[in-house]
Motif scaffolding. Structure first.
Motif, PDB file in Angstrom:
ATOM      1  N   THR A   1       0.851  -1.193   0.000  1.00 44.70           N
ATOM      2  CA  THR A   1       0.000   0.000   0.000  1.00 44.70           C
ATOM      3  C   THR A   1       0.885   1.242   0.000  1.00 44.70           C
ATOM      4  OG1 THR A   1      -1.638  -1.246   1.270  1.00 44.70           O
ATOM      5  CG2 THR A   1      -1.950   1.141   1.125  1.00 44.70           C
ATOM      6  N   PHE A   2       1.260   1.645  -1.195  1.00 39.90           N
ATOM      7  CA  PHE A   2       2.201   2.759  -1.405  1.00 39.90           C
ATOM      8  C   PHE A   2       1.768   4.001  -0.632  1.00 39.90           C
ATOM      9  CE2 PHE A   2       5.370   5.150  -3.573  1.00 39.90           C
ATOM     10  CZ  PHE A   2       4.806   6.349  -3.995  1.00 39.90           C
ATOM     11  N   SER A   3       0.481   4.296  -0.646  1.00 45.92           N
ATOM     12  CA  SER A   3      -0.021   5.541  -0.051  1.00 45.92           C
ATOM     13  C   SER A   3       0.080   5.578   1.474  1.00 45.92           C
ATOM     14  CB  SER A   3      -1.480   5.762  -0.467  1.00 45.92           C
ATOM     15  OG  SER A   3      -2.272   4.669  -0.067  1.00 45.92           O
ATOM     16  N   SER A   4       0.485   4.467   2.074  1.00 46.35           N
ATOM     17  CA  SER A   4       0.609   4.410   3.535  1.00 46.35           C
ATOM     18  C   SER A   4       2.043   4.595   4.020  1.00 46.35           C
ATOM     19  CB  SER A   4       0.093   3.070   4.061  1.00 46.35           C
ATOM     20  OG  SER A   4      -1.276   2.913   3.797  1.00 46.35           O
ATOM     21  N   TYR A   5       2.993   4.688   3.095  1.00 51.01           N
ATOM     22  CA  TYR A   5       4.403   4.679   3.464  1.00 51.01           C
ATOM     23  C   TYR A   5       5.127   5.970   3.109  1.00 51.01           C
ATOM     24  CZ  TYR A   5       4.296  -0.314   4.435  1.00 51.01           C
ATOM     25  OH  TYR A   5       4.030  -1.547   4.970  1.00 51.01           O
ATOM     26  N   GLY A   6       5.958   6.438   4.033  1.00 54.35           N
ATOM     27  CA  GLY A   6       6.942   7.442   3.663  1.00 54.35           C
ATOM     28  C   GLY A   6       7.925   6.794   2.696  1.00 54.35           C
ATOM     29  N   MET A   7       8.444   7.579   1.764  1.00 53.28           N
ATOM     30  CA  MET A   7       9.346   7.030   0.758  1.00 53.28           C
ATOM     31  C   MET A   7      10.617   7.870   0.690  1.00 53.28           C
ATOM     32  SD  MET A   7       7.998   4.314  -0.565  1.00 53.28           S
ATOM     33  CE  MET A   7       9.067   4.096  -1.994  1.00 53.28           C
ATOM     34  N   HIS A   8      11.696   7.214   0.342  1.00 53.68           N
ATOM     35  CA  HIS A   8      13.014   7.836   0.335  1.00 53.68           C
ATOM     36  C   HIS A   8      13.709   7.662  -1.009  1.00 53.68           C
ATOM     37  CE1 HIS A   8      13.036   7.914   4.842  1.00 53.68           C
ATOM     38  NE2 HIS A   8      12.268   6.847   4.672  1.00 53.68           N
ATOM     39  N   TRP A   9      14.619   8.589  -1.277  1.00 54.32           N
ATOM     40  CA  TRP A   9      15.628   8.409  -2.321  1.00 54.32           C
ATOM     41  C   TRP A   9      16.989   8.325  -1.638  1.00 54.32           C
ATOM     42  CZ3 TRP A   9      14.682   7.245  -7.273  1.00 54.32           C
ATOM     43  CH2 TRP A   9      13.433   7.582  -7.819  1.00 54.32           C
ATOM     44  N   ILE A  10      17.767   7.363  -2.064  1.00 53.83           N
ATOM     45  CA  ILE A  10      19.120   7.147  -1.556  1.00 53.83           C
ATOM     46  C   ILE A  10      20.013   7.003  -2.775  1.00 53.83           C
ATOM     47  CG2 ILE A  10      20.628   5.595  -0.233  1.00 53.83           C
ATOM     48  CD1 ILE A  10      16.972   5.127   0.323  1.00 53.83           C
ATOM     49  N   ARG A  11      21.224   7.500  -2.698  1.00 50.08           N
ATOM     50  CA  ARG A  11      22.122   7.355  -3.831  1.00 50.08           C
ATOM     51  C   ARG A  11      23.453   6.755  -3.409  1.00 50.08           C
ATOM     52  NH1 ARG A  11      23.555  13.679  -5.414  1.00 50.08           N
ATOM     53  NH2 ARG A  11      24.816  14.159  -3.550  1.00 50.08           N
ATOM     54  N   GLN A  12      24.148   6.228  -4.403  1.00 47.84           N
ATOM     55  CA  GLN A  12      25.441   5.593  -4.158  1.00 47.84           C
ATOM     56  C   GLN A  12      26.367   5.930  -5.313  1.00 47.84           C
ATOM     57  OE1 GLN A  12      25.349   1.234  -3.857  1.00 47.84           O
ATOM     58  NE2 GLN A  12      26.923   1.353  -2.290  1.00 47.84           N
ATOM     59  N   ALA A  13      27.348   6.779  -5.047  1.00 48.32           N
ATOM     60  CA  ALA A  13      28.343   7.112  -6.062  1.00 48.32           C
ATOM     61  C   ALA A  13      29.165   5.856  -6.373  1.00 48.32           C
ATOM     62  CB  ALA A  13      29.234   8.236  -5.564  1.00 48.32           C
ATOM     63  N   PRO A  14      29.742   5.788  -7.556  1.00 44.09           N
ATOM     64  CA  PRO A  14      30.511   4.596  -7.948  1.00 44.09           C
ATOM     65  C   PRO A  14      31.572   4.225  -6.914  1.00 44.09           C
ATOM     66  CG  PRO A  14      30.187   6.016  -9.826  1.00 44.09           C
ATOM     67  CD  PRO A  14      29.680   6.783  -8.641  1.00 44.09           C
ATOM     68  N   LYS A  15      31.548   2.984  -6.483  1.00 40.43           N
ATOM     69  CA  LYS A  15      32.504   2.432  -5.523  1.00 40.43           C
ATOM     70  C   LYS A  15      32.453   3.121  -4.161  1.00 40.43           C
ATOM     71  CE  LYS A  15      34.314  -0.311  -8.644  1.00 40.43           C
ATOM     72  NZ  LYS A  15      34.026  -1.759  -8.585  1.00 40.43           N
ATOM     73  N   LYS A  16      31.362   3.807  -3.859  1.00 42.70           N
ATOM     74  CA  LYS A  16      31.237   4.519  -2.588  1.00 42.70           C
ATOM     75  C   LYS A  16      30.086   3.960  -1.758  1.00 42.70           C
ATOM     76  CE  LYS A  16      34.466   7.548  -3.487  1.00 42.70           C
ATOM     77  NZ  LYS A  16      35.756   7.568  -2.736  1.00 42.70           N
ATOM     78  N   GLY A  17      29.874   4.547  -0.593  1.00 46.63           N
ATOM     79  CA  GLY A  17      28.812   4.112   0.307  1.00 46.63           C
ATOM     80  C   GLY A  17      27.470   4.733  -0.029  1.00 46.63           C
ATOM     81  N   LEU A  18      26.511   4.483   0.848  1.00 41.91           N
ATOM     82  CA  LEU A  18      25.133   4.922   0.650  1.00 41.91           C
ATOM     83  C   LEU A  18      24.899   6.294   1.266  1.00 41.91           C
ATOM     84  CD1 LEU A  18      23.606   1.497   1.626  1.00 41.91           C
ATOM     85  CD2 LEU A  18      23.609   2.470  -0.664  1.00 41.91           C
ATOM     86  N   GLU A  19      24.142   7.125   0.566  1.00 41.95           N
ATOM     87  CA  GLU A  19      23.831   8.473   1.039  1.00 41.95           C
ATOM     88  C   GLU A  19      22.333   8.702   0.909  1.00 41.95           C
ATOM     89  OE1 GLU A  19      24.880  13.183   0.156  1.00 41.95           O
ATOM     90  OE2 GLU A  19      25.180  11.712  -1.416  1.00 41.95           O
ATOM     91  N   TRP A  20      21.652   8.924   2.034  1.00 42.11           N
ATOM     92  CA  TRP A  20      20.243   9.307   1.994  1.00 42.11           C
ATOM     93  C   TRP A  20      20.143  10.721   1.459  1.00 42.11           C
ATOM     94  CZ3 TRP A  20      18.040  13.457   4.534  1.00 42.11           C
ATOM     95  CH2 TRP A  20      16.641  13.544   4.437  1.00 42.11           C
ATOM     96  N   ILE A  21      19.166  10.968   0.551  1.00 40.44           N
ATOM     97  CA  ILE A  21      19.058  12.316   0.016  1.00 40.44           C
ATOM     98  C   ILE A  21      17.675  12.952   0.179  1.00 40.44           C
ATOM     99  CG2 ILE A  21      20.993  12.196  -1.593  1.00 40.44           C
ATOM    100  CD1 ILE A  21      18.980  11.685  -3.839  1.00 40.44           C
ATOM    101  N   ALA A  22      16.595  12.171   0.283  1.00 35.60           N
ATOM    102  CA  ALA A  22      15.290  12.811   0.406  1.00 35.60           C
ATOM    103  C   ALA A  22      14.247  11.855   0.972  1.00 35.60           C
ATOM    104  CB  ALA A  22      14.814  13.336  -0.950  1.00 35.60           C
ATOM    105  N   LEU A  23      13.299  12.459   1.686  1.00 33.82           N
ATOM    106  CA  LEU A  23      12.157  11.746   2.271  1.00 33.82           C
ATOM    107  C   LEU A  23      10.887  12.521   1.978  1.00 33.82           C
ATOM    108  CD1 LEU A  23      10.447  10.064   4.401  1.00 33.82           C
ATOM    109  CD2 LEU A  23      11.385  11.614   6.139  1.00 33.82           C
TER     110      LEU A  23
END
Lengths: 112, 107
Positions: free
Chosen positions: A28-50
């Motif tokens: 149920t998509f409409s019930s959840y907060g959603m995020h964008w996360i990115r990962q530069a090449p060969k790097k770790g994870l970075e949260w960018i938006a909620l």
């Protein structure tokens, strides 16, 4: 089965714009907060938006604040990320997620 | 911003060995801590949420624990399929922050 499918990535020049989409199914998509996360090449994870489930609140990492906009259309089960004034350091795989489930990612390359 | 200090950066272990990865939070985050495994070319998979709760479908050899602001992921008997990069994530407050990752390889 839960699926999150991103699209809209590609190779763009610095200063350009791009809009990513993430289509959700299996929950149920409409019930959840959603995020964008990115990962530069060969790097770790970075949260960018909620974005909250009802779009009432949106939050951004300092690295993208003022340039990126998160939005959603619950009638289409779709999450968006509008990216403006792109820089070389925005080159990364971009994932949408609700923390439990993640999409397969979409690559964004910013290069002249 | 809350900093998550993850250690070790890399780890080489033998089959059936016990493996422990640690994340230290820079401030109290309660149980708002998750662990993910990422394999090459794949998106991260949730292993542990709420510091100690096993995600659906994850083998019971994975476990999470908390002591104050220090969080640990333990793999009780390392298997071949457990290789990859492990990340912790604090979900207590935004900006949400990940640890730098631990690369786990088989010896």
């Amino acid at each position: 089965e839960v699926q999150l499918v991103e699209s809209g990535g590609g190779l763009v020049k610095p200063g350009s714009s791009l809009k990513l989409s993430c289509v959700a199914s299996g929950f149920t998509f409409s019930s959840y907060g959603m995020h964008w996360i990115r990962q530069a090449p060969k790097k770790g994870l970075e949260w960018i938006a909620l974005i909250y489930y009802d779009s009432s609140n949106k939050y951004y990492a300092d690295s993208v604040k003022g340039r990126f906009t998160i939005s959603r259309d619950n009638s289409k089960n779709t999450l968006y990320l509008e990216m403006n004034s792109l820089r070389s350091e925005d080159t990364a795989m971009y994932y949408c997620a609700n923390w439990e489930y993640w999409g397969q990612g979409v690559m964004v390359t910013v290069s002249s | 911003d809350i900093q998550m200090t993850q250690s070790p950066a890399s780890l080489s272990a033998s089959l059936e060995e016990i493996v422990t990865i640690t994340c230290q939070a820079s401030q109290d985050i309660g149980n708002w801590l998750a662990w993910y495994q990422q394999k090459p070319g794949k998106s991260p998979q949730l292993l542990i949420h709420s510091a100690t709760s096993l995600a659906d479908g994850i083998p019971s050899r994975f476990s999470g624990s908390r002591s104050g602001t220090q969080y640990s992921l333990k793999i009780s008997r390392l298997q071949v399929e457990d290789t990859g990069i492990y990340y912790c994530l604090q979900r207590y407050s935004n900006p949400y922050t990940f640890g730098a990752g631990t690369k786990l390889e088989l010896k």
